[in-house]
Design a protein around this motif. Sequence first.
Motif, PDB file in Angstrom:
ATOM      1  N   LEU A 145      10.870 -20.713  23.335  1.00  0.00           N
ATOM      2  CA  LEU A 145      11.777 -20.770  22.179  1.00  0.00           C
ATOM      3  C   LEU A 145      11.776 -19.448  21.414  1.00  0.00           C
ATOM      4  O   LEU A 145      12.828 -18.978  20.964  1.00  0.00           O
ATOM      5  CB  LEU A 145      11.380 -21.929  21.255  1.00  0.00           C
ATOM      6  CG  LEU A 145      11.634 -23.334  21.806  1.00  0.00           C
ATOM      7  CD1 LEU A 145      10.941 -24.387  20.948  1.00  0.00           C
ATOM      8  CD2 LEU A 145      13.133 -23.626  21.886  1.00  0.00           C
ATOM      9  N   TYR A 146      10.601 -18.839  21.283  1.00  0.00           N
ATOM     10  CA  TYR A 146      10.533 -17.541  20.599  1.00  0.00           C
ATOM     11  C   TYR A 146      11.284 -16.471  21.389  1.00  0.00           C
ATOM     12  O   TYR A 146      11.975 -15.620  20.819  1.00  0.00           O
ATOM     13  CB  TYR A 146       9.071 -17.112  20.394  1.00  0.00           C
ATOM     14  CG  TYR A 146       8.467 -17.595  19.105  1.00  0.00           C
ATOM     15  CD1 TYR A 146       9.005 -17.191  17.877  1.00  0.00           C
ATOM     16  CD2 TYR A 146       7.377 -18.459  19.088  1.00  0.00           C
ATOM     17  CE1 TYR A 146       8.458 -17.644  16.671  1.00  0.00           C
ATOM     18  CE2 TYR A 146       6.825 -18.917  17.896  1.00  0.00           C
ATOM     19  CZ  TYR A 146       7.378 -18.507  16.693  1.00  0.00           C
ATOM     20  OH  TYR A 146       6.857 -18.958  15.511  1.00  0.00           O
ATOM     21  N   THR A 147      11.152 -16.498  22.707  1.00  0.00           N
ATOM     22  CA  THR A 147      11.884 -15.524  23.532  1.00  0.00           C
ATOM     23  C   THR A 147      13.381 -15.703  23.368  1.00  0.00           C
ATOM     24  O   THR A 147      14.130 -14.727  23.250  1.00  0.00           O
ATOM     25  CB  THR A 147      11.499 -15.677  25.013  1.00  0.00           C
ATOM     26  OG1 THR A 147      10.078 -15.510  25.156  1.00  0.00           O
ATOM     27  CG2 THR A 147      12.212 -14.638  25.868  1.00  0.00           C
ATOM     28  N   TYR A 148      13.822 -16.955  23.342  1.00  0.00           N
ATOM     29  CA  TYR A 148      15.257 -17.224  23.178  1.00  0.00           C
ATOM     30  C   TYR A 148      15.767 -16.693  21.833  1.00  0.00           C
ATOM     31  O   TYR A 148      16.815 -16.046  21.760  1.00  0.00           O
ATOM     32  CB  TYR A 148      15.537 -18.718  23.291  1.00  0.00           C
ATOM     33  CG  TYR A 148      16.988 -19.064  23.079  1.00  0.00           C
ATOM     34  CD1 TYR A 148      17.912 -18.939  24.114  1.00  0.00           C
ATOM     35  CD2 TYR A 148      17.452 -19.478  21.828  1.00  0.00           C
ATOM     36  CE1 TYR A 148      19.256 -19.225  23.913  1.00  0.00           C
ATOM     37  CE2 TYR A 148      18.790 -19.762  21.618  1.00  0.00           C
ATOM     38  CZ  TYR A 148      19.685 -19.633  22.668  1.00  0.00           C
ATOM     39  OH  TYR A 148      21.020 -19.908  22.457  1.00  0.00           O
ATOM     40  N   THR A 149      15.026 -16.977  20.760  1.00  0.00           N
ATOM     41  CA  THR A 149      15.472 -16.499  19.444  1.00  0.00           C
ATOM     42  C   THR A 149      15.460 -14.973  19.378  1.00  0.00           C
ATOM     43  O   THR A 149      16.297 -14.364  18.705  1.00  0.00           O
ATOM     44  CB  THR A 149      14.580 -17.068  18.320  1.00  0.00           C
ATOM     45  OG1 THR A 149      13.217 -16.712  18.561  1.00  0.00           O
ATOM     46  CG2 THR A 149      14.691 -18.568  18.241  1.00  0.00           C
ATOM     47  N   ARG A 150      14.537 -14.365  20.100  1.00  0.00           N
ATOM     48  CA  ARG A 150      14.490 -12.898  20.162  1.00  0.00           C
ATOM     49  C   ARG A 150      15.773 -12.361  20.803  1.00  0.00           C
ATOM     50  O   ARG A 150      16.368 -11.393  20.330  1.00  0.00           O
ATOM     51  CB  ARG A 150      13.273 -12.467  20.972  1.00  0.00           C
ATOM     52  CG  ARG A 150      13.066 -10.955  21.069  1.00  0.00           C
ATOM     53  CD  ARG A 150      11.894 -10.670  21.994  1.00  0.00           C
ATOM     54  NE  ARG A 150      11.547  -9.259  22.023  1.00  0.00           N
ATOM     55  CZ  ARG A 150      10.658  -8.738  22.870  1.00  0.00           C
ATOM     56  NH1 ARG A 150      10.040  -9.519  23.738  1.00  0.00           N
ATOM     57  NH2 ARG A 150      10.384  -7.451  22.845  1.00  0.00           N
ATOM     58  N   ILE A 151      16.215 -13.016  21.877  1.00  0.00           N
ATOM     59  CA  ILE A 151      17.454 -12.601  22.553  1.00  0.00           C
ATOM     60  C   ILE A 151      18.648 -12.765  21.622  1.00  0.00           C
ATOM     61  O   ILE A 151      19.516 -11.887  21.522  1.00  0.00           O
ATOM     62  CB  ILE A 151      17.662 -13.426  23.842  1.00  0.00           C
ATOM     63  CG1 ILE A 151      16.533 -13.159  24.835  1.00  0.00           C
ATOM     64  CG2 ILE A 151      19.002 -13.098  24.487  1.00  0.00           C
ATOM     65  CD1 ILE A 151      16.515 -14.102  26.031  1.00  0.00           C
ATOM     66  N   ARG A 152      18.684 -13.891  20.922  1.00  0.00           N
ATOM     67  CA  ARG A 152      19.821 -14.146  20.022  1.00  0.00           C
ATOM     68  C   ARG A 152      19.852 -13.138  18.875  1.00  0.00           C
ATOM     69  O   ARG A 152      20.923 -12.762  18.382  1.00  0.00           O
ATOM     70  CB  ARG A 152      19.749 -15.570  19.449  1.00  0.00           C
ATOM     71  CG  ARG A 152      19.739 -16.686  20.471  1.00  0.00           C
ATOM     72  CD  ARG A 152      20.907 -16.631  21.455  1.00  0.00           C
ATOM     73  NE  ARG A 152      22.175 -16.722  20.777  1.00  0.00           N
ATOM     74  CZ  ARG A 152      23.253 -16.020  21.086  1.00  0.00           C
ATOM     75  NH1 ARG A 152      23.200 -15.150  22.080  1.00  0.00           N
ATOM     76  NH2 ARG A 152      24.371 -16.160  20.427  1.00  0.00           N
ATOM     77  N   SER A 153      18.687 -12.684  18.460  1.00  0.00           N
ATOM     78  CA  SER A 153      18.643 -11.731  17.340  1.00  0.00           C
ATOM     79  C   SER A 153      19.230 -10.379  17.729  1.00  0.00           C
ATOM     80  O   SER A 153      19.737  -9.641  16.886  1.00  0.00           O
ATOM     81  CB  SER A 153      17.205 -11.550  16.848  1.00  0.00           C
ATOM     82  OG  SER A 153      16.423 -10.867  17.817  1.00  0.00           O
ATOM     83  N   ILE A 154      19.186 -10.059  19.041  1.00  0.00           N
ATOM     84  CA  ILE A 154      19.734  -8.772  19.505  1.00  0.00           C
ATOM     85  C   ILE A 154      21.228  -8.724  19.246  1.00  0.00           C
ATOM     86  O   ILE A 154      21.759  -7.763  18.681  1.00  0.00           O
ATOM     87  CB  ILE A 154      19.430  -8.569  21.005  1.00  0.00           C
ATOM     88  CG1 ILE A 154      17.917  -8.480  21.232  1.00  0.00           C
ATOM     89  CG2 ILE A 154      20.127  -7.316  21.531  1.00  0.00           C
ATOM     90  CD1 ILE A 154      17.514  -8.556  22.696  1.00  0.00           C
TER      91      ILE A 154
END
Length: 665
Positions: free
Chosen positions: A541-550
């Motif tokens: 989930l943290y990796t996904y939110t990191r991608i979305r933040s880009i």
Amino acid sequence: MSELTWELKKLNDLERKTEELSSQIKAVTKDDRYTEIDDDLIKLQVKNNKLKHRLSLIRESIAKEAKSDAMEVTESISITEHLENVFARAIALAFPEYGNTPVIIAPVNSASAKYGDYQCNNAMGLAKKMKEMGLNRTPREIANELQKSCPLSPIINKMEVGGAGFVNVFLSKDYAAQALKNILRNGIKPPRVLKKRVLVDFSSPNIAKQMHVGHLRSTIIGESICRLLEFLKHDVIRINHLGDWGTQFGMLIAHLEERFPDFLNKSPPIGDLQHFYKESKKRFDTDEEFKKRAYNRVVSLQSGEPNSRKAWQLICDVSRKEFQAIYNRLDVTVKERGESFYQSHMLSVVDLLRKKKMLEQDEGRQIMWSDEDRSGVPLTIVKSDGGFTYDTSDMAAIRHRIEEEHCTWIIYVVDSGQSTHFNTIFKAAERCCILNPTVHRVQHVQFGVVLGEDGKKFKTRSGDTVKLSDLLNEGMKRSLEQLCSRGREKILTAQELIKAQEAVAYGCIKYSDLCHNRISDYVFSFDKMLDDRGNTAVYLLYTYTRIRSITRNLSDDFCNLEKILDTVEIVLNHEKEWKLAKTLLKMHDILVKCSKDLFLHFLCEFCYEVCTVFTEFYDSCYCIKKNKDGEIVEINRSRILMCEATAAVLRQCFHILGLKPVSKL
């Protein structure tokens, strides 16, 4: 297979003969004893050349035909299955007599990428078969023949023969780039599979008892199986086979009539059904008069007596509300169908078995053997008091599911302890011709138990079974503590914090279950499942939110994705770009693999691999460059598209696994 393909099959043997004759011609022309070439050899050489030309034309036509077929290939293919088809065709062309040989395709470990992305490993097996027939061909020779006979495919860049006879396949970067763009343009489409009408029987708590940790695995695994099969476009029926019939309801009704005699006019306060059940069970075990009355109530219930049915309905309604509260929290959808539904069907299945003369008397009860040799344990179809059993209802259920629901695939998501029972039911259904194994697939999806950190069955400190509602509440409490320890309550809005809390709490409970091989027992540990390192829901989930933040950093630049896709090409020059692309394109292979035997831990492993490979990509390949003031000075739009494709793949996988992605965490 086309006419051209069949013609080539016939000519392949001739080609090998012409090669042998060509060798003879060369040997003759080099011999000093011959001053001029024999006329017959000249004719043979001309014939050889014509035949080779003909073979070349046929191969070219077949290649065009294959390329035309392959142009229909989209991102929704299983690469492994596509390569299996390619090499099946190659085997049929090069070695027609071995055309039914199963194709062996294996992915190449990323550490050995210089040897290709996939391998066909059939050459050694074919060499062994040929040797048994008296033909001596080396695996490497066979591999060369297979490579030469492979039709063109848009997903293959090149093939090389290596080692002792492997055909190494290198995927096409052009295909991969286009497939990723198709994902972004059209969404993720499912791989093509043979569609079936599937019934999934899962969760299955008992009325009047609270759902506990023992129901956790069936509920979570069953829901994810349904989501997987629905994504693959199967026609899926979700069934919650509730325990709402039998002796326990006789004692509950008798207890209700005595404790709440006005229950027909006023709903009694029996919200704590667990306590209510314990009271009635204690009386049933110690009071013979009450026990007799309870048995009478079973008879009146099953015969349809109005007051007994009213009391039974009250108990069911209270339970149903409690169950639904759990299902809402876990985002589970399932259609209730209790054992009571099959009452009339049980009568008819008993008649069927009697007509087929498959029932035998045994100490007052009527039994059925699943095998004619009477091995194993027989089913009890009718008890000595005339009542029915779980065996009866399960036989009635499987008959209804096949004959009235018209299902061709029935899945029972039930713990491993019931394997003998279900094997017996399946054999009995086959013996009495309800089940046809050539048409119907019945499958017991079994799973191990949930253990505590002490390695024993998961229980409370007092030794009681852990209620599922308490478990979910504890998960919510722990996830909020973790988020607050990272200061997220200062960054997220109140609504965002609740969404993050639920995503982490319920996601970690589900993922901790699904990431293990379901047949094994697993240890339930909030500390491990809430860890943000390793293969956990929190890390994903943290990796996904990191991608979305880009993408969020780009403001309006990527609002019109369709326009970006029309003007920007995905470039896969960097080794980490290429590694990420190949990883994403494995998704359909994984989904097909999961669907074959319904093991979801393969999908969890894939999600973890995507996240770790994405991290490598992001650490090595800049997506956005900023100056010292934090202003964006350069955007690599190709890599941003790869980020978006990664997010799309993770979202689809998360949906199947029951995880809820959030854009902020």
